[in-house]
Design a protein around this motif. Structure first.
Motif, PDB file in Angstrom:
ATOM      1  N   PRO A 245      32.746 -31.514  37.308  1.00  0.00           N
ATOM      2  CA  PRO A 245      31.367 -31.908  36.967  1.00  0.00           C
ATOM      3  C   PRO A 245      30.373 -30.753  36.973  1.00  0.00           C
ATOM      4  CG  PRO A 245      32.329 -33.431  38.555  1.00  0.00           C
ATOM      5  CD  PRO A 245      33.259 -32.255  38.463  1.00  0.00           C
ATOM      6  N   SER A 246      30.731 -29.630  37.590  1.00  0.00           N
ATOM      7  CA  SER A 246      29.811 -28.490  37.644  1.00  0.00           C
ATOM      8  C   SER A 246      30.105 -27.443  36.573  1.00  0.00           C
ATOM      9  CB  SER A 246      29.887 -27.830  39.031  1.00  0.00           C
ATOM     10  OG  SER A 246      29.455 -28.715  40.029  1.00  0.00           O
ATOM     11  N   TYR A 247      31.008 -27.745  35.656  1.00  0.00           N
ATOM     12  CA  TYR A 247      31.358 -26.781  34.606  1.00  0.00           C
ATOM     13  C   TYR A 247      30.327 -26.901  33.486  1.00  0.00           C
ATOM     14  CZ  TYR A 247      34.327 -24.100  31.404  1.00  0.00           C
ATOM     15  OH  TYR A 247      34.827 -23.147  30.543  1.00  0.00           O
ATOM     16  N   THR A 248      29.283 -26.094  33.580  1.00  0.00           N
ATOM     17  CA  THR A 248      28.135 -26.280  32.687  1.00  0.00           C
ATOM     18  C   THR A 248      28.428 -25.915  31.236  1.00  0.00           C
ATOM     19  OG1 THR A 248      27.244 -24.081  33.236  1.00  0.00           O
ATOM     20  CG2 THR A 248      26.486 -25.945  34.554  1.00  0.00           C
ATOM     21  N   GLU A 249      29.425 -25.046  30.991  1.00  0.00           N
ATOM     22  CA  GLU A 249      29.763 -24.736  29.606  1.00  0.00           C
ATOM     23  C   GLU A 249      30.209 -25.988  28.852  1.00  0.00           C
ATOM     24  OE1 GLU A 249      30.545 -22.812  32.101  1.00  0.00           O
ATOM     25  OE2 GLU A 249      30.234 -20.697  31.571  1.00  0.00           O
TER      26      GLU A 249
END
Length: 580
Positions: A245-249
Motif C-alpha cells: 500500500p505504500s508503493y507510491t509509483e
C-alpha cells in the motif's frame, strides 16, 4: 549515505530495501524513497525534516562497503527534540546482506513499537531474492540507474538488467525491471517489438515470483501505457497497491489511469494520498498538476507545477505543462520570460506561435510556411504533440483528426489524455472526434467508477479474557517482586518471553488494556523506583544519574527528557522540592 560515491548505488539500494521492508508493517507510516532521499548527504536539522515530512521519528545512518564486508550504522532520532533513542552498528560479510537487512528492519520496527504504540510485526520482513551476490550487486546498480527516470538512466538500467538475468536466470526482480523499462520505451515510441520484450520479461518474472508488487506495477504499466487496456491495467495497479500500500509509483500509475479516462475526483484523491506518503516527490506534484490542467483549473495546476519545479528545477514534464498553462491563462509576458530563461523549455518557437493562435493575437505576423514545416517535423522524444495543437488552432481540423487518429492507433503516450486536453476543445463538437473518444473510452472499456470509500476496520483483540488475566498476573508479579524493569536491556521481546506470550500480543495488551506503550510502561516503573531511591538518605552518596542507571535507565538524555515531560521539572528540582 555512503562515504564512497562509487558505492552510492549500494547504499541507496540497501536503504530502499529497508524502507520497503518497513512498509509491510501494518499501521506504520513510512515515507517513500523519493522524499526520504531528498535529505541525503545534507546537514539539515532533524526538526526541520520532521516538519517537512510530517513524521515524529527519523532513521539516519550510513552504509559502507569494502571488498567482502559491509558496515551499516543506524539510529532513530525524535524530530521533537533531536533525542537519539536507539543506535546500532552492524558489521557483516556481504554474503549475509539479506539477513542483516532483515535484522535492521526488525530492530527499527521493534523500537518504534516500544516507543510509540502497538504494531503487529512479522517474524521476518525481508527474504533473500537471490543467492548470487554478484547478480544482486548488479541489480542494485540497475535499479540505481532505473530510478534516474530519464532516457539515459533507463537505457543503462536495461543493459545492466540484461547482465543480471544472464548471471542468475532464477532472480525475478531484474525481469520485472526489464518489463517496466521496455513498456515505457515501447509505449512512448510506438515500438511493438519493445512491448513484446516487456511482456516476455514480465512473464519470466512471474514464473519465479507470483506475488511481486514491482511485477504487477510493470504489468500494469505495459497494459495501460502500452496497450491502453484500462480495465486490466487498473486490476494490476490495484494488485500492486494491495501487495504494498505504500508503493507510491503504483498508486501514481493508478492516478494517471483515472486521469486518462476522466475520473478526475478519484485521480485527485489518489494524488493527495501519494503525497501524504511521498510529500517531496516532483513526479506526484506534476501528476496532480496535470489533473488540474485537464480540468481547466490552470491556477491550481501552476501552483503544483511550481512546487514540482522547486524540488527538481530540471524536471521536463512540469516545464512543458507550465508552457501550456501560461498559454491558456493568456499571460504572454510570463510565458516569454519563462521560454527565454529556461533552456529546457520544449519547442519554444512553436509555443510562441501557439500562444498567438490560441489567443488570436498578432496572427497576421505568423509565417504560415514556417509553421507548416514545423507541423511536418516529428521531434523524437517530445513530451507534447505540438504538431497536433498547431493544426487545431490553424483551423486544419481534418488534418488534426488524421494526426490524432493515427496516434491513437499507435497508442502513443503523448495523447492518452486526448479526451480532455483543453487545447483540443475546437475538435470536441466534431462527430469524428466524438467517434474517436467513443472508440477509446466507451463504458465497457473502462474500470468501474464507484465513490471513494474509506473503511476503518476496528482493532481485533489478540488475546482472550483468560489469557489477558494470566499474562497480567505474571507481569505484575515479575515487575513487583523481581523488578524486571531494573534490567536496562529489557525489550518488549524479552519481556514477552518472561510472561510466556508473543511480542505482538504483549504490545497489544500494554497499549489497548494498560494504555501505555512498552517504554511508557517500563519507564514509569523505573522513575518511581528512582524517586524512592533519591529520597532515601542512605543513597545520598550516589549521584542522581547513578540512581537513574540503578533504576534501569540506560541513557542520561532519555532519563532527563522522560522525567521532565512527566513531572514538568528536572530531576534535581524535583528532589529539592520533595526533601523534608
Amino acid at each position: 549515505m555512503s562515504a564512497d560515491p562509487e558505492n552510492e548505488y549500494f547504499s541507496d539500494g540497501i536503504t530502499e530495501e529497508i524502507i520497503n521492508a518497513l512498509t509491510t508493517v501494518d499501521g506504520l507510516k513510512v515515507i517513500a524513497r523519493t522524499s526520504s532521499f531528498a535529505f541525503k548527504n545534507k546537514n539539515i536539522d532533524v526538526r526541520t525534516i520532521g516538519k517537512q515530512l510530517g513524521v515524529s521519528t527519523v532513521l539516519e545512518g550510513s552504509v559502507r562497503k569494502a571488498k567482502n564486508r559491509v558496515r551499516i550504522t543506524a539510529q532513530l532520532i525524535s524530530t521533537d527534540d533531536g533525542t537519539h533513542f536507539w543506535s546500532k552498528n552492524f558489521d557483516r560479510d556481504l554474503e549475509d546482506i539479506f539477513a542483516v537487512q532483515d535484522e535492521i528492519s526488525l530492530h527499527i520496527a521493534d523500537q518504534i513499537r516500544e516507543n510509540f504504540g502497538h504494531l503487529n510485526i512479522q517474524e521476518h520482513l525481508i527474504e533473500a531474492p537471490t543467492q548470487n551476490m554478484e547478480a544482486y550487486d548488479l541489480y542494485l546498480k540497475s535499479r540505481y540507474q532505473h530510478l534516474m527516470w530519464d532516457g539515459d538512466g533507463i537505457r543503462n538500467s536495461v543493459e545492466l538488467y540484461e547482465q543480471c538475468v544472464t548471471i542468475d536466470p532464477s532472480f525475478a526482480l531484474p525481469y520485472f525491471g526489464l518489463g517496466y523499462s521496455y513498456a515505457m520505451y515501447g509505449s512512448w515510441g510506438n515500438n511493438s517489438a519493445l512491448l513484446q520484450l516487456s511482456e516476455e520479461n514480465l512473464s519470466k518474472g512471474f514464473k519465479l515470483n507470483k506475488q511481486s508488487y514491482i511485477g504487477y506495477f510493470g504489468k500494469a504499466t505495459l497494459l495501460f501505457w502500452g496497450k491502453w487496456d484500462f480495465i486490466n491495467g487498473h486490476k494490476n495497479f490495484q494488485k500492486a497497491i494491495e501487495l504494498n500500500p505504500s508503493y507510491t509509483e503504483a498508486e501514481e500509475g493508478l492516478c494517471e489511469l483515472y486521469t486518462a479516462v476522466g475520473y478526475f475526483e478519484k485521480a485527485l484523491w489518489h494524488a493527495d494520498n501519494v503525497l501524504r506518503i511521498n510529500p517531496l516527490s516532483p513526479n506526484h506534484y506534476f501528476t496532480k498538476a496535470n489533473i488540474h490542467y485537464l480540468k481547466e483549473d490552470y491556477i491550481k495546476a501552476l501552483e503544483c507545477i511550481e512546487t514540482s519545479l522547486s524540488i527538481n528545477p530540471n524536471f521536463a514534464h512540469p516545464i512543458a505543462l507550465k508552457q501550456l498553462c501560461l498559454i491558456l491563462i493568456k499571460d504572454y509576458e510570463k510565458l516569454d520570460d519563462f521560454l527565454n530563461k529556461n533552456p529546457l523549455a520544449e519547442r519554444p518557437e512553436e509555443c510562441r506561435i501557439l500562444y498567438k493562435l490560441v489567443n488570436q493575437e498578432d496572427e497576421k505576423d505568423i509565417d504560415i510556411g514556417k509553421v507548416s514545416s514545423m507541423i511536418k517535423e516529428d521531434p523524437e522524444g517530445a513530451l507534447l504533440p505540438w504538431q497536433l495543437f498547431l493544426l487545431v488552432h490553424l483551423g486544419k481540423h481534418e488534418m488534426a483528426l488524421n494526426f490524432l487518429e493515427e496516434n491513437i492507433k499507435m497508442r502513443r503516450g503523448q495523447i492518452i489524455n486526448f479526451m480532455n486536453i483543453p487545447l483540443l476543445k475546437p475538435l470536441r463538437r466534431l462527430k469524428r472526434f466524438q467517434e474517436l473518444v467513443q472508440a477509446a473510452f466507451r463504458e465497457e472499456l473502462l474500470p468501474p467508477n464507484p465513490e471513494i470509500q474509506i473503511q476503518i476496520t476496528p482493532a481485533k483483540a489478540l488475546m482472550s479474557t483468560a489469557e489477558i488475566d494470566m499474562v497480567l498476573e505474571i507481569l505484575g508479579k515479575g515487575m513487583k517482586e523481581e523488578k524486571w524493569f531494573l534490567n536496562p536491556s529489557l525489550s518488549l521481546r524479552s519481556l514477552a518471553e518472561n510472561v510466556n506470550t508473543s511480542s505482538n500480543k504483549l504490545s497489544w495488551l500494554l497499549n489497548e488494556r494498560i494504555g501505555k506503550n512498552f517504554n511508557e510502561y517500563t519507564n514509569r516503573l523505573r522513575m518511581e523506583n528512582f524517586k524512592e531511591m533519591a529520597l532515601n538518605p542512605d543513597n545520598q552518596h550516589l549521584t542522581l544519574l547513578a540512581l537513574a542507571y540503578e533504576s534501569g535507565f540506560n541513557s542520561k538524555s532519555v532519563f532527563n527528557t522522560y522525567f521532565k515531560k512527566t513531572e514538568g521539572m528536572t530531576p534535581k528540582a524535583w528532589v529539592k522540592s520533595n526533601q523534608v
